[in-house]
Design a protein around this motif. Sequence first.
Motif, PDB file in Angstrom:
ATOM      1  N   VAL A 138       8.290  -1.351  -9.768  1.00 33.09           N
ATOM      2  CA  VAL A 138       8.401  -1.109  -8.327  1.00 33.09           C
ATOM      3  C   VAL A 138       8.818  -2.344  -7.531  1.00 33.09           C
ATOM      4  O   VAL A 138       9.641  -2.246  -6.615  1.00 33.09           O
ATOM      5  CB  VAL A 138       7.099  -0.513  -7.737  1.00 33.09           C
ATOM      6  CG1 VAL A 138       7.030   0.974  -7.997  1.00 33.09           C
ATOM      7  CG2 VAL A 138       5.875  -1.216  -8.273  1.00 33.09           C
ATOM      8  N   ALA A 139       8.263  -3.507  -7.895  1.00 34.13           N
ATOM      9  CA  ALA A 139       8.611  -4.705  -7.124  1.00 34.13           C
ATOM     10  C   ALA A 139      10.086  -5.046  -7.316  1.00 34.13           C
ATOM     11  O   ALA A 139      10.761  -5.473  -6.383  1.00 34.13           O
ATOM     12  CB  ALA A 139       7.727  -5.876  -7.551  1.00 34.13           C
ATOM     13  N   SER A 140      10.584  -4.826  -8.525  1.00 38.93           N
ATOM     14  CA  SER A 140      12.003  -5.083  -8.767  1.00 38.93           C
ATOM     15  C   SER A 140      12.874  -4.082  -8.022  1.00 38.93           C
ATOM     16  O   SER A 140      13.984  -4.401  -7.603  1.00 38.93           O
ATOM     17  CB  SER A 140      12.300  -5.005 -10.265  1.00 38.93           C
ATOM     18  OG  SER A 140      11.590  -5.998 -10.954  1.00 38.93           O
ATOM     19  N   ALA A 178       0.827  -1.204   0.000  1.00 41.26           N
ATOM     20  CA  ALA A 178       0.000   0.000   0.000  1.00 41.26           C
ATOM     21  C   ALA A 178       0.862   1.255   0.000  1.00 41.26           C
ATOM     22  O   ALA A 178       0.507   2.270  -0.606  1.00 41.26           O
ATOM     23  CB  ALA A 178      -0.937  -0.014   1.206  1.00 41.26           C
ATOM     24  N   ILE A 179       2.008   1.189   0.698  1.00 46.86           N
ATOM     25  CA  ILE A 179       2.909   2.350   0.716  1.00 46.86           C
ATOM     26  C   ILE A 179       3.378   2.662  -0.706  1.00 46.86           C
ATOM     27  O   ILE A 179       3.397   3.816  -1.136  1.00 46.86           O
ATOM     28  CB  ILE A 179       4.102   2.070   1.655  1.00 46.86           C
ATOM     29  CG1 ILE A 179       3.638   2.201   3.108  1.00 46.86           C
ATOM     30  CG2 ILE A 179       5.259   3.021   1.365  1.00 46.86           C
ATOM     31  CD1 ILE A 179       4.659   1.740   4.123  1.00 46.86           C
ATOM     32  N   ILE A 180       3.709   1.614  -1.467  1.00 54.14           N
ATOM     33  CA  ILE A 180       4.126   1.833  -2.853  1.00 54.14           C
ATOM     34  C   ILE A 180       2.942   2.313  -3.687  1.00 54.14           C
ATOM     35  O   ILE A 180       3.078   3.194  -4.541  1.00 54.14           O
ATOM     36  CB  ILE A 180       4.713   0.532  -3.455  1.00 54.14           C
ATOM     37  CG1 ILE A 180       5.885   0.054  -2.601  1.00 54.14           C
ATOM     38  CG2 ILE A 180       5.147   0.755  -4.889  1.00 54.14           C
ATOM     39  CD1 ILE A 180       6.457  -1.276  -3.046  1.00 54.14           C
ATOM     40  N   ALA A 181       1.758   1.748  -3.397  1.00 61.33           N
ATOM     41  CA  ALA A 181       0.571   2.117  -4.173  1.00 61.33           C
ATOM     42  C   ALA A 181       0.278   3.610  -4.068  1.00 61.33           C
ATOM     43  O   ALA A 181      -0.224   4.218  -5.014  1.00 61.33           O
ATOM     44  CB  ALA A 181      -0.637   1.304  -3.709  1.00 61.33           C
ATOM     45  N   LEU A 182       0.599   4.220  -2.920  1.00 68.53           N
ATOM     46  CA  LEU A 182       0.360   5.660  -2.766  1.00 68.53           C
ATOM     47  C   LEU A 182       1.089   6.430  -3.865  1.00 68.53           C
ATOM     48  O   LEU A 182       0.531   7.315  -4.510  1.00 68.53           O
ATOM     49  CB  LEU A 182       0.847   6.146  -1.393  1.00 68.53           C
ATOM     50  CG  LEU A 182       0.096   5.629  -0.169  1.00 68.53           C
ATOM     51  CD1 LEU A 182       0.832   6.033   1.104  1.00 68.53           C
ATOM     52  CD2 LEU A 182      -1.338   6.128  -0.157  1.00 68.53           C
ATOM     53  N   ALA A 183       2.352   6.077  -4.086  1.00 65.86           N
ATOM     54  CA  ALA A 183       3.145   6.787  -5.082  1.00 65.86           C
ATOM     55  C   ALA A 183       2.747   6.386  -6.500  1.00 65.86           C
ATOM     56  O   ALA A 183       2.693   7.236  -7.395  1.00 65.86           O
ATOM     57  CB  ALA A 183       4.636   6.514  -4.859  1.00 65.86           C
ATOM     58  N   VAL A 184       2.456   5.100  -6.687  1.00 66.83           N
ATOM     59  CA  VAL A 184       2.055   4.661  -8.031  1.00 66.83           C
ATOM     60  C   VAL A 184       0.736   5.331  -8.419  1.00 66.83           C
ATOM     61  O   VAL A 184       0.523   5.681  -9.590  1.00 66.83           O
ATOM     62  CB  VAL A 184       1.955   3.120  -8.098  1.00 66.83           C
ATOM     63  CG1 VAL A 184       1.375   2.665  -9.421  1.00 66.83           C
ATOM     64  CG2 VAL A 184       3.329   2.499  -7.896  1.00 66.83           C
ATOM     65  N   GLY A 239      10.081   5.402  -6.753  1.00 64.68           N
ATOM     66  CA  GLY A 239      11.271   4.653  -6.354  1.00 64.68           C
ATOM     67  C   GLY A 239      11.531   4.758  -4.862  1.00 64.68           C
ATOM     68  O   GLY A 239      11.852   3.763  -4.198  1.00 64.68           O
ATOM     69  N   LEU A 240      11.350   5.973  -4.340  1.00 63.72           N
ATOM     70  CA  LEU A 240      11.587   6.184  -2.907  1.00 63.72           C
ATOM     71  C   LEU A 240      10.647   5.322  -2.070  1.00 63.72           C
ATOM     72  O   LEU A 240      11.061   4.677  -1.094  1.00 63.72           O
ATOM     73  CB  LEU A 240      11.406   7.665  -2.556  1.00 63.72           C
ATOM     74  CG  LEU A 240      11.538   8.009  -1.075  1.00 63.72           C
ATOM     75  CD1 LEU A 240      12.945   7.720  -0.572  1.00 63.72           C
ATOM     76  CD2 LEU A 240      11.174   9.467  -0.805  1.00 63.72           C
ATOM     77  N   MET A 241       9.368   5.292  -2.443  1.00 66.46           N
ATOM     78  CA  MET A 241       8.399   4.508  -1.674  1.00 66.46           C
ATOM     79  C   MET A 241       8.722   3.012  -1.787  1.00 66.46           C
ATOM     80  O   MET A 241       8.544   2.258  -0.831  1.00 66.46           O
ATOM     81  CB  MET A 241       6.970   4.789  -2.159  1.00 66.46           C
ATOM     82  CG  MET A 241       6.450   6.143  -1.733  1.00 66.46           C
ATOM     83  SD  MET A 241       6.561   6.401   0.056  1.00 66.46           S
ATOM     84  CE  MET A 241       7.733   7.719   0.120  1.00 66.46           C
ATOM     85  N   ALA A 242       9.202   2.590  -2.970  1.00 64.47           N
ATOM     86  CA  ALA A 242       9.627   1.196  -3.104  1.00 64.47           C
ATOM     87  C   ALA A 242      10.788   0.937  -2.151  1.00 64.47           C
ATOM     88  O   ALA A 242      10.882  -0.132  -1.535  1.00 64.47           O
ATOM     89  CB  ALA A 242      10.018   0.897  -4.546  1.00 64.47           C
ATOM     90  N   GLY A 243      11.677   1.933  -1.995  1.00 67.27           N
ATOM     91  CA  GLY A 243      12.789   1.812  -1.054  1.00 67.27           C
ATOM     92  C   GLY A 243      12.291   1.680   0.378  1.00 67.27           C
ATOM     93  O   GLY A 243      12.761   0.834   1.142  1.00 67.27           O
ATOM     94  N   VAL A 244      11.324   2.522   0.742  1.00 70.55           N
ATOM     95  CA  VAL A 244      10.751   2.473   2.090  1.00 70.55           C
ATOM     96  C   VAL A 244      10.141   1.095   2.344  1.00 70.55           C
ATOM     97  O   VAL A 244      10.386   0.460   3.378  1.00 70.55           O
ATOM     98  CB  VAL A 244       9.678   3.581   2.262  1.00 70.55           C
ATOM     99  CG1 VAL A 244       8.906   3.372   3.560  1.00 70.55           C
ATOM    100  CG2 VAL A 244      10.312   4.959   2.218  1.00 70.55           C
TER     101      VAL A 244
END
Lengths: 328, 331, 513
Positions: free
Chosen positions: B85-87, B66-72, B234-239
């Motif tokens: 993002v998953a990669s 969900a954190i990544i989904a916010l940015a996507v 990318g940042l959210m994927a990092g988080v």
Amino acid sequence: MLARIVASRDLMLALIIVAMCLLIATRFPQFIAPGNLIAIAADSSVLIILVMGQLCVILTRCIDLSVASNLALTGMLIGMLNTAQPDIPVPVLALLASLFGLMLGAFNGALVWLLGLPAIVVTLGTLAIYRGMIYVVSGGAWVNAHEMSPAFLGAIRQEVFGVPVLLWVGVAVVAIVAFILRRTAIGRAFYTVGGNPTAAVYAGLNVGRTQFVAFCISGALAGLAGYLWVARYAVAYVEIARGFEFDVVAACVIGGISIMGGIGTVTGALLGALFLGVVKNALPVIGISPFWQLALSGFVIILAVVINARSARSRGRQILPTQREAAP
Amino acid sequence: MTEERADPPADLPFRDRGRLAGALLRWETLLLFVGVALFIFNALATPYFLNPWTLSDATFNFTEKAIIALAVALLVISGEIDLSVASIVALASIAMGAVAEIGGPLPVIVATGLAVGVLAGAVNGVIVTAFALPSIVVTIGTLSLYRGIGYIVLGDGVFKNYPPEFAIFGQSYVWWVISFELASFLVLAVLFAILLHKTPFGRSIYAIGNNTLAARFAGIRVERVKFLLFCLSGLMAGVASVMLTSRLGSTRPTIAFGWELEIVTMVVLGGVSILGGSGSIPGVVIAAFVMGLITFGLGLLNVPGVVMSVAIGSVLIFVIALPRILAMVRR
Amino acid sequence: MNSRVEIDADPSATAPASPAPVLEVAGIGKDFPGVRALHDVSLTLRPGRVMALVGENGAGKSTLVKLLSGIYQPDAGSIRLFGKPVKLPSAAASARMGISVIHQETVLFNELTVAENIFAGHYPTTRLGQVDWPEMRRRSTEILAQLEAYIGPNVVLKDLSIASRHIVAMARALVGDSPIMIMDEPTAAMSHREIEELYRIVERLRAEGRAILFISHKFDEIFRIADDYTVLRDGELVGTGAIEDTSRDALVTMMVGREISQVFPKSAVEIGEVMLEARHLSHPTEFDDISFQVRQGEILGVYGLIGAGRTEVMQAIAGVGQRYDGEVLLNGETVPQGRADKVIRKGIVYVPEERGLHGAVLQLPIYQNKTLPNLGAYTRRGFLDLAREVEHSREYARLLDLRAAHLSQEVGTLSGGNQQKVVIGKWMMTAPRVLILDEPTKGIDIGSKAQVHRLVSRMAQNGLAIVLVSSEIPEVLGISDRILVMRAGRVVAELGRQEADAETLVRHAIGVN
């Protein structure tokens, strides 16, 4: 002039593939032995078949991300059918596989055509659904080599004129798709619908129906590939060919097929698939870990789209009189 | 031709409800009802569900996505998409693992993860904006590339020498049953909602997604906005990678495999138009909880993970098909 | 070679305009959200005659063409073909019933060959149902030869000039031997020689007994090749008859014929210092050596035919078009290129011609559209200040007499005139020093037009320098202090208010003296 660049693009890709083979052959001559080349081509056959279907879909400005799941689901069903009814002849099984794949493709196509849904979302959805269905039908069990009939496994390995049937099937599919794209009205419609949908409507074509047909072709070929895959690797389980849809799209992009539709040739698609096939087979030969393959194909996709981008900025309209026009 | 007045009003009234409470919230309300129904179903299905700790556990399976989904969601509203993002999660996790392997201190490990995420996002952004390429193709390419780099580095090995303190990001609780992950997600959701709905940057995302040309003519720097959105993604994927790695305590190259599908589904389920231009953060947040409840409910029924993808895929298609079907029926 | 020739051989041919009509349109109407595109229009085409369909931009010509080619469906009225009432549900149906349309080059396929462009949708096939490429190439060559165009059938369309693409579009229409041919501004992008060739083709088609509907707004052309005329204005029929019974003046009056009061004349304003100056702006393909000055309080009209390069120059200046050689100065300072945000901040704004494409974000509410070019001004400590957005938008809604239900109504649901008020308002709210208006009254109703004119005039009074790009002669003549005329990417005339009249403008724009 641009036509020449496009044509020479295929030529360039072909030269790159040949150069790659020759370069490897300087260290490992057996790499370009006829037998090995045929083995590489046969190994790429399934990819080639899927790429031909994807070519049709991408030409119409859509994309089919569900092909690998379609392949896996059909492969599982055909494997189970073979286990249960070993007497069904292989050609019938291959036909059934194509028909079942066609059904799955038609489901994608119908959603795109009748409801006007974006192809990428529809096929992302069916990617998951078809994959999950494998577990539902198999209960998570594997179909192993010893459960399959010898004919099922042997058919694609038989050699005709020194070339395995697996490769002949690929050759036939390429020929049929080339024929469809070049010589039939629906094949030409893929180009017109994807190249300029507005103009296609003005020319009296039904855009949605044309896209539907492309999805059916892609689905049928994925179904056929399902049988080939299971017979080749002699195993069917939930995870087979997972992520393979990205290889298929990659081969298309490398082959110069525009994701925006309307541009792409069978030759280009074929070369794109062969490129990936050669890379995949070359890595172990030259002693590079197969773990490099994924990154390399990703890198090549990006390189290919960047090269294809041509001049991204528009060059402007021709308003000033050209020299020809300026002459009185 | 809706309500146009014949005589000029002295002053035009302002009714924000016409927009927010109308089309958008209606979708979110519907979603909320679905969520409540699923909640009740789960509660009836097992007596343990209403236990606060069960509920808390249930949140772990979706907060990272969900954190990544916010940015996507922001990217999709602007008319782009990020399938890599998953990669990126995997790449960031491997970078962190490598740093941990040579004994890097905790802050360096975390900073590495975040930096790799931003960098990977920036690469996407540069390729998409500099060459005016379709982001779907570019991010399919980087999807392979980033995960492939992970395989090159790690092969079939594993990194697991994380310092014990690293566990706080994925395994600790900030208060009672509220996990660090859940709390982070809620805080980030509020920040994203403010960014999208209350700042000029958010406004330009909507303008670009609805009409890129008009946005450009209005002086919005379309390429820059898109580039920043890819960096943010990318940042959210990092988080998410920090949390996931911390929760698992180890890194394999297959980490977060296939997440891109669930993330896009979450975004579309949240009411974001895949064609760009509309959607809201509250919608995405509710969608995240709904998906969490579906997964949890199916888990109660002992449905294996791969079959859950049937449900998720069906929900995705159903959700985008529903408005079209309704429109066809109405006509 | 054409079966219709026998109609022309009919003895009644001695009496002009008597053959039975092939196409009769009666009382046809079409509405779009916010715009009445056509209202109660009738039209009759007869074999062996060329009907000119005349009107300004936005008069409804294209809508009529799309109704006849099956792209749009009418909301009212009827169409009769050879005396029988018909419906034209699709482009395919319209073609099958004998109507072929030469659309503009945009409805061709850039990536395909000339032969395929000519035959797309109705390929010649072999007995086995395959596409017959040799036959397609042979017939393409034949048809192109008839058109005296020697374009290879295997050439890919995108390698052709725009004029040659029109020839291909025409060849496409000729394939079916249709009795009815519609030509939608075929000469818009052609050179003189090509236009002459086209006339010869049209004359031959007429001699073959086909009925031709020729859409144009060029008077020379109409008097050269048409037998009859029909004039549309603001979606309504304003006149029809035989060309020989009319005159240029009469047609002009019908076409642009607004009473003077509909153009709000510019009030006298003291003209100040040079505000905007363009110096030798050039681009390889779009425009060449464009120089002009605009002073405070001045309105500079820019007239020309469609495709003369006016929009391209203005968009280049505004930082949204192509990059150029040369220099643009504002108050003596160089204006940066290719950065709309910087240009706007300097005080130059461009109100684009394509309202729905470039001007407004139709899906967003009024107030959000209005504040978009200057969001920084509505931001406090990083957050949007909704109260200020609403207050300022409301102020300009009042100033422009915007008719809407409320400020958060989506712009797409407003009428054309009100959409234009939102678009003009959004640029005015940036408090500019130079205002470039591109066809600001295109496709809006007469009442809104007058309001826009009054507003432009008032802005000049307030000391803005204004560039008004317009194809409407009364508008240009009515409110400009000076007028530039552009043709084919160049400035061909600069006229003062006193020396300019309709005739002079048109002569310069067409290039006939």
